[in-house]
Motif scaffolding. Structure first.
Motif, PDB file in Angstrom:
ATOM      1  N   TYR A   5     -34.355  -0.619  -2.842  1.00 14.88           N
ATOM      2  CA  TYR A   5     -35.673  -0.063  -2.524  1.00 14.88           C
ATOM      3  C   TYR A   5     -35.854   1.247  -3.289  1.00 14.88           C
ATOM      4  O   TYR A   5     -35.081   2.180  -3.108  1.00 14.88           O
ATOM      5  CB  TYR A   5     -35.770   0.148  -1.006  1.00 14.88           C
ATOM      6  CG  TYR A   5     -37.085   0.716  -0.501  1.00 14.88           C
ATOM      7  CD1 TYR A   5     -38.281   0.584  -1.206  1.00 14.88           C
ATOM      8  CD2 TYR A   5     -37.137   1.383   0.717  1.00 14.88           C
ATOM      9  CE1 TYR A   5     -39.468   1.103  -0.731  1.00 14.88           C
ATOM     10  CE2 TYR A   5     -38.328   1.907   1.213  1.00 14.88           C
ATOM     11  CZ  TYR A   5     -39.484   1.774   0.472  1.00 14.88           C
ATOM     12  OH  TYR A   5     -40.660   2.297   0.943  1.00 14.88           O
ATOM     13  N   TYR A 236     -42.918   6.349   3.102  1.00 15.95           N
ATOM     14  CA  TYR A 236     -41.795   5.537   2.630  1.00 15.95           C
ATOM     15  C   TYR A 236     -41.321   4.512   3.657  1.00 15.95           C
ATOM     16  O   TYR A 236     -40.679   3.523   3.299  1.00 15.95           O
ATOM     17  CB  TYR A 236     -40.620   6.446   2.223  1.00 15.95           C
ATOM     18  CG  TYR A 236     -40.958   7.402   1.101  1.00 15.95           C
ATOM     19  CD1 TYR A 236     -41.517   6.938  -0.094  1.00 15.95           C
ATOM     20  CD2 TYR A 236     -40.731   8.777   1.225  1.00 15.95           C
ATOM     21  CE1 TYR A 236     -41.829   7.818  -1.127  1.00 15.95           C
ATOM     22  CE2 TYR A 236     -41.042   9.665   0.194  1.00 15.95           C
ATOM     23  CZ  TYR A 236     -41.596   9.168  -0.976  1.00 15.95           C
ATOM     24  OH  TYR A 236     -41.899  10.032  -1.993  1.00 15.95           O
ATOM     25  N   TRP A 253     -34.967  -0.771   4.334  1.00 15.72           N
ATOM     26  CA  TRP A 253     -34.565   0.604   4.624  1.00 15.72           C
ATOM     27  C   TRP A 253     -33.073   0.669   4.912  1.00 15.72           C
ATOM     28  O   TRP A 253     -32.562  -0.259   5.538  1.00 15.72           O
ATOM     29  CB  TRP A 253     -35.385   1.156   5.811  1.00 15.72           C
ATOM     30  CG  TRP A 253     -35.200   2.631   5.927  1.00 15.72           C
ATOM     31  CD1 TRP A 253     -34.420   3.292   6.823  1.00 15.72           C
ATOM     32  CD2 TRP A 253     -35.770   3.615   5.076  1.00 15.72           C
ATOM     33  NE1 TRP A 253     -34.468   4.639   6.575  1.00 15.72           N
ATOM     34  CE2 TRP A 253     -35.289   4.868   5.498  1.00 15.72           C
ATOM     35  CE3 TRP A 253     -36.634   3.568   3.948  1.00 15.72           C
ATOM     36  CZ2 TRP A 253     -35.642   6.059   4.872  1.00 15.72           C
ATOM     37  CZ3 TRP A 253     -36.983   4.750   3.330  1.00 15.72           C
ATOM     38  CH2 TRP A 253     -36.486   5.981   3.803  1.00 15.72           C
ATOM     39  N   ALA A 255     -33.918   3.474   1.802  1.00 13.33           N
ATOM     40  CA  ALA A 255     -34.226   3.397   0.367  1.00 13.33           C
ATOM     41  C   ALA A 255     -33.003   3.814  -0.435  1.00 13.33           C
ATOM     42  O   ALA A 255     -32.262   4.710  -0.024  1.00 13.33           O
ATOM     43  CB  ALA A 255     -35.389   4.333   0.047  1.00 13.33           C
ATOM     44  N   HIS A 284     -32.405   8.033   3.745  1.00 13.65           N
ATOM     45  CA  HIS A 284     -32.373   7.414   2.407  1.00 13.65           C
ATOM     46  C   HIS A 284     -31.067   7.780   1.694  1.00 13.65           C
ATOM     47  O   HIS A 284     -30.453   8.803   2.020  1.00 13.65           O
ATOM     48  CB  HIS A 284     -33.596   7.834   1.598  1.00 13.65           C
ATOM     49  CG  HIS A 284     -33.902   9.310   1.678  1.00 13.65           C
ATOM     50  ND1 HIS A 284     -34.314   9.922   2.835  1.00 13.65           N
ATOM     51  CD2 HIS A 284     -33.816  10.302   0.751  1.00 13.65           C
ATOM     52  CE1 HIS A 284     -34.483  11.211   2.626  1.00 13.65           C
ATOM     53  NE2 HIS A 284     -34.186  11.471   1.377  1.00 13.65           N
TER      54      HIS A 284
END
Ligand code: MSP
Length: 518
Positions: A5, A236, A253, A255, A284
């Protein structure tokens, strides 16, 4: 299937897209396309940031409502990305309903966990940065150092987020690569700056506005709207369905990477992870910031009139060459200077001279000596294609994955140069008179290595690489064959372009460009 991602920042709609926005977006697109070819399930997100005081002011100045400005400019971004063949999986607008719902969900969670409190606050606000500045951050004229404009005094009762609770957690997760939730901040020099600032301690931040209508109302106090940066960062997760039951959020998720320029690294490496931790959501995995472009040594600005738009780029170089040039001229990370002249110069060297020359001469020789067919030569050891494969396997993929596109381009150019040198050494025009068996083998291998080149350059030049593949008489669907090759790295026994296949007319793919004028 492994997932990947990747995101760009969501761009403010007060500005039309220019080469700075295009740079980050092309970079993300190239990385996403490369990962897809490596067999990853990729989600690539971009979009527009539509709330806040800056948008209201800009709409007023243009005699539009904020919504009208958002609809119009958001479309300009979509048009620019279509022009540059950006293959995003999602385009989020912060005025989308699903986004607004997610922002309310997250702020409610933070409130429920007692990470939000109310307090009277007075501070210096820069509308252009959309952030409060401390007295010590101002320049010698008392202005915002980035925008050279005086901040306004803002005094109101706001809701605050307990950012200070997260100082230690942030330091250890950024610093320690073995941390179970390690957040990699790149490049290293900027990571050290972030750590240095973190060690000075964090203050709580205001996360709402009392006097700004153009925003998302706080779920627990509808008289206030959510601060535009908190609103924006949540894109996001809203874009991949945090607040719906599609399972896309669970799938993608956290990312792998948020890309951006250095000016907004702090928001992505400090504020965003703190919000996520506060809401009990995994953080992330990395943020990677690049530098700022200047054009001919000057900041890009409407007043100077030196803005380069995606359309200007594409009008001059075409879509594929624009993508290649935008990311390969300067390294990803430090600041860099670009100009139409420097781009044209690189275009002539890398594309018109090196790649263009390779394509056009193999094309002409095949027409001349083999009636436009891949020569029907005897089996032989195609050493050239193996050598080209070895060059491309050595560091090219790693360069793309670490966003070092200029390095990938260099390796790519080395591979083309090798084939061009081989053509000079072989001198097929002489072989045509002395050794037609060798001549057939030489041309056969030029095509195989060119097909290989096309596969590797596809993330940079998606349409032209496919065209080269087809015109070179290669067999099979380009994407399918490429994925297979990247999975096993086996050059098919009969090559990619089988003997006897008809080649097409390549024409002049990269016409030379005059470089003495803009
Ligand atoms: N809306 C915020 C981002 C919110 S993300 C949750 C914002 N928007 S912006 O329109 O100002 O876009 C900033 C981004 O555009 C930079 O981070 C960078 O990716 C790109 N660039 C804009 N101008 C640039 C240069 N002159 N040089 C390089 N990149 C530039 O900030």
């Amino acid at each position: 299937m492994k997932k990947y991602y990747i995101t760009t920042p969501i761009y403010y709609v007060n500005d039309k897209p220019h080469i700075g926005h295009a740079y980050t977006t092309i970079a993300a697109d190239i990385a996403a396309r490369w990962k897809k070819l490596q067999g990853f399930d990729v989600f690539f997100l971009t979009g527009t940031d539509e709330h806040g005081a800056k948008i209201v002011q800009s709409a007023q100045a243009k005699g539009k409502t904020p919504k009208e400005l958002c609809d119009e400019t958001s479309q300009y971004f979509k048009d620019a990305w279509a022009l540059l063949n950006i293959d995003y999986s999602g385009f989020i607008r912060t005025t989308d309903q699903k986004h607004e719902k997610t922002v309310q969900l997250i702020t409610q969670k933070l409130f429920d966990k007692q990470l939000i409190y109310k307090k009277q606050y007075e501070g210096l606000y820069c509308v252009h940065c959309e952030k409060f500045l401390a007295e010590k951050d101002l320049d010698e004229n008392g202005c915002c150092p980035d925008h050279k404009k005086p901040p306004v005094i803002q005094s109101e009762e706001n809701y605050f987020f307990k950012l200070s609770d997260f100082t230690e957690k942030l330091i250890s997760m950024i610093e320690d690569p073995k941390h179970p939730q390690h957040l990699e901040v790149l490049p290293e020099a900027r990571r050290n700056e972030i750590l240095g600032k973190l060690r000075l301690g964090l203050e709580d931040i205001s996360i709402s506005r009392a006097n700004l209508q153009w925003g998302i109302p706080l779920p627990f106090d509808a008289t206030q709207t959510v601060y535009v940066w908190v609103d924006a960062l949540i894109n996001y997760i809203s874009a991949i369905g945090y607040s719906d039951d599609t399972n896309t959020f669970e799938k993608y998720w956290p990312a792998e990477i948020h890309l951006m320029a250095k000016d907004i690294l702090w928001f992505h490496s400090v504020i965003w992870p703190a919000i996520l931790m506060g809401a009990g959501i995994p953080v992330h995995k990395s943020v990677y910031s690049h530098g700022f472009f200047t054009i001919n040594g000057e900041k890009m600005s409407k007043t100077i009139g030196n803005i380069i738009t995606p359309k200007e780029l594409v009008d001059k170089f075409g879509t594929d060459a624009s993508r290649y040039l935008a990311v390969s001229l300067i390294p990803f990370g430090p600041d860099g200077d670009i100009s139409m002249q420097a781009l044209s110069h690189k275009y002539n060297i890398d594309l018109a001279n090196n790649l263009g020359n390779l394509i056009s001469r193999t094309n002409k020789m095949t027409e001349k000596y083999f009636e436009g067919k891949i020569p029907d030569c005897q089996n032989f050891d195609d050493i050239l294609t193996k050598k080209v494969a070895a060059i491309l396997e050595n560091g090219y993929g790693q360069a793309i994955e670490s966003m070092q596109f200029h390095k990938a381009a260099e390796i790519f150019q080395q591979a083309i140069t090798l084939i061009n040198q081989q053509i000079e050494n072989d001198a097929p025009w002489k072989l045509a008179k002395t050794d037609t068996v060798k001549l057939a083998q030489c041309l056969f291998s030029y095509f195989q290595s060119t097909a290989l080149i096309a596969m590797y350059i596809a993330p940079f030049m998606p349409a032209l690489s496919k065209k080269i593949w087809t015109l070179a008489g290669a067999d099979g669907d380009f994407e399918t064959v490429s994925k297979k090759y990247f999975a096993d790295k086996i050059i098919p026994e009969n090559g990619f372009c089988p003997r006897g296949n008809k080649i097409g007319n390549f024409g002049i793919m990269f016409p030379r460009i005059e470089t003495d004028k803009k």
